[in-house]
Write a protein that holds these residues in place. Structure first.
Motif, mmCIF file in Angstrom:
data_model
loop_
_atom_site.group_PDB
_atom_site.id
_atom_site.type_symbol
_atom_site.label_atom_id
_atom_site.label_comp_id
_atom_site.label_asym_id
_atom_site.label_seq_id
_atom_site.Cartn_x
_atom_site.Cartn_y
_atom_site.Cartn_z
ATOM 1 N N GLY A 102 0.797 -1.223 0.000
ATOM 2 C CA GLY A 102 0.000 0.000 0.000
ATOM 3 C C GLY A 102 0.827 1.267 0.000
ATOM 4 N N LYS A 155 -3.073 -1.799 -4.457
ATOM 5 C CA LYS A 155 -3.060 -2.839 -3.427
ATOM 6 C C LYS A 155 -4.066 -3.933 -3.769
ATOM 7 C CE LYS A 155 -3.090 -3.641 1.498
ATOM 8 N NZ LYS A 155 -2.852 -3.058 2.795
ATOM 9 N N ASN A 156 -5.237 -3.533 -4.219
ATOM 10 C CA ASN A 156 -6.245 -4.524 -4.614
ATOM 11 C C ASN A 156 -5.759 -5.385 -5.770
ATOM 12 O OD1 ASN A 156 -8.157 -3.917 -2.664
ATOM 13 N ND2 ASN A 156 -9.093 -2.323 -3.903
ATOM 14 N N LYS A 210 -4.455 12.815 -1.827
ATOM 15 C CA LYS A 210 -5.737 12.170 -2.103
ATOM 16 C C LYS A 210 -5.650 11.334 -3.382
ATOM 17 C CE LYS A 210 -10.614 12.886 -2.830
ATOM 18 N NZ LYS A 210 -11.613 13.736 -3.419
ATOM 19 N N PHE A 258 -3.512 8.329 -2.786
ATOM 20 C CA PHE A 258 -4.231 7.294 -2.045
ATOM 21 C C PHE A 258 -5.139 6.497 -2.979
ATOM 22 C CE2 PHE A 258 -8.069 5.827 0.093
ATOM 23 C CZ PHE A 258 -7.523 4.977 1.031
ATOM 24 N N GLU A 259 -5.815 7.175 -3.899
ATOM 25 C CA GLU A 259 -6.711 6.490 -4.833
ATOM 26 C C GLU A 259 -5.936 5.475 -5.684
ATOM 27 O OE1 GLU A 259 -8.588 9.646 -7.045
ATOM 28 O OE2 GLU A 259 -9.721 10.330 -5.294
ATOM 29 N N ARG A 260 -4.785 5.898 -6.216
ATOM 30 C CA ARG A 260 -3.951 4.985 -7.018
ATOM 31 C C ARG A 260 -3.452 3.830 -6.156
ATOM 32 N NH1 ARG A 260 -2.090 9.893 -9.465
ATOM 33 N NH2 ARG A 260 -0.538 10.058 -7.827
ATOM 34 N N THR A 261 -3.016 4.151 -4.942
ATOM 35 C CA THR A 261 -2.456 3.144 -4.046
ATOM 36 C C THR A 261 -3.509 2.112 -3.643
ATOM 37 O OG1 THR A 261 -0.867 4.763 -3.230
ATOM 38 C CG2 THR A 261 -1.243 2.841 -1.850
ATOM 39 N N TYR A 262 -4.709 2.561 -3.399
ATOM 40 C CA TYR A 262 -5.804 1.654 -3.034
ATOM 41 C C TYR A 262 -6.064 0.657 -4.168
ATOM 42 C CZ TYR A 262 -10.450 0.083 -1.617
ATOM 43 O OH TYR A 262 -11.528 -0.685 -1.268
ATOM 44 N N LYS A 263 -6.140 1.169 -5.395
ATOM 45 C CA LYS A 263 -6.346 0.296 -6.563
ATOM 46 C C LYS A 263 -5.167 -0.652 -6.737
ATOM 47 C CE LYS A 263 -8.548 3.877 -9.247
ATOM 48 N NZ LYS A 263 -8.476 4.599 -10.516
#
Length: 167
Positions: A91, A145-146, A135, A138-143
């Motif tokens: 993440g 990690k998934n 922000k 974080f959006e890129r990182t969230y995707k």
């Protein structure tokens, strides 16, 4: 720290950021034939306080979880970046060279910032973008990690190898 990697661009990006009064701490992890050359570059640019060569480590997972940004300066012939997949799974926001392997793993820049290879200023601006726009990072990182969990998990990779080898 070998010739097929591009840590020199990251070192020069750190120098560029320093000239813009952006303070960063860079950890180069690994060892290799270019260690002395890279240390000389660090010394010649006066970056000894900002850049540390940590050598070979066995605690990569712990290090990844402590990072604010993972930077992967790569040359065009870079193969699959397992380090990228590890950073995604941890993440950590990613800034990487826009070369084939990085482009593929990071879904063309959807999962991390891609910058022109061999360009310290572009790399520095990518790092600055993560710092200034948390922000979006974080959006890129969230995707990312998934994707890492779905695509690069041990179970998923084992099944892919099994299918490929017809077991």
């Amino acid at each position: 720290l070998e010739n097929h990697k591009d840590q020199g661009t990251l070192i020069r990006a750190a120098e560029f950021l320093k000239t813009k009064s952006i303070s960063i701490e860079v950890w180069l992890i690994g060892d290799g034939s270019c260690r002395n050359k890279l240390q000389s570059l660090i010394n010649s640019l006066g970056l000894e306080q900002s850049i540390k060569i940590l050598g070979t480590r066995r605690d990569i997972d712990q290090i990844l979880y402590s990072l604010d940004i993972f930077v992967f300066a790569a040359k065009p012939d870079e193969g699959f970046g397992i380090a990228l997949a590890e950073a995604m799974a941890a993440g950590v926001p990613i800034v990487a060279s826009d070369v084939g392997a990085c482009r593929e793993v990071l879904d063309g820049g959807e999962l991390g910032i891609l910058v022109e290879p061999f360009n310290p200023k572009a790399l520095a601006l990518g790092i600055k973008e993560v710092i200034q726009n948390p922000k979006k990072a974080f959006e890129r990182t969230y995707k990312a990690k998934n994707k890492a969990i779905q695509t690069f998990s041990i179970e998923r990779m084992a099944n892919a190898y099994r299918e490929e080898l017809n077991f």
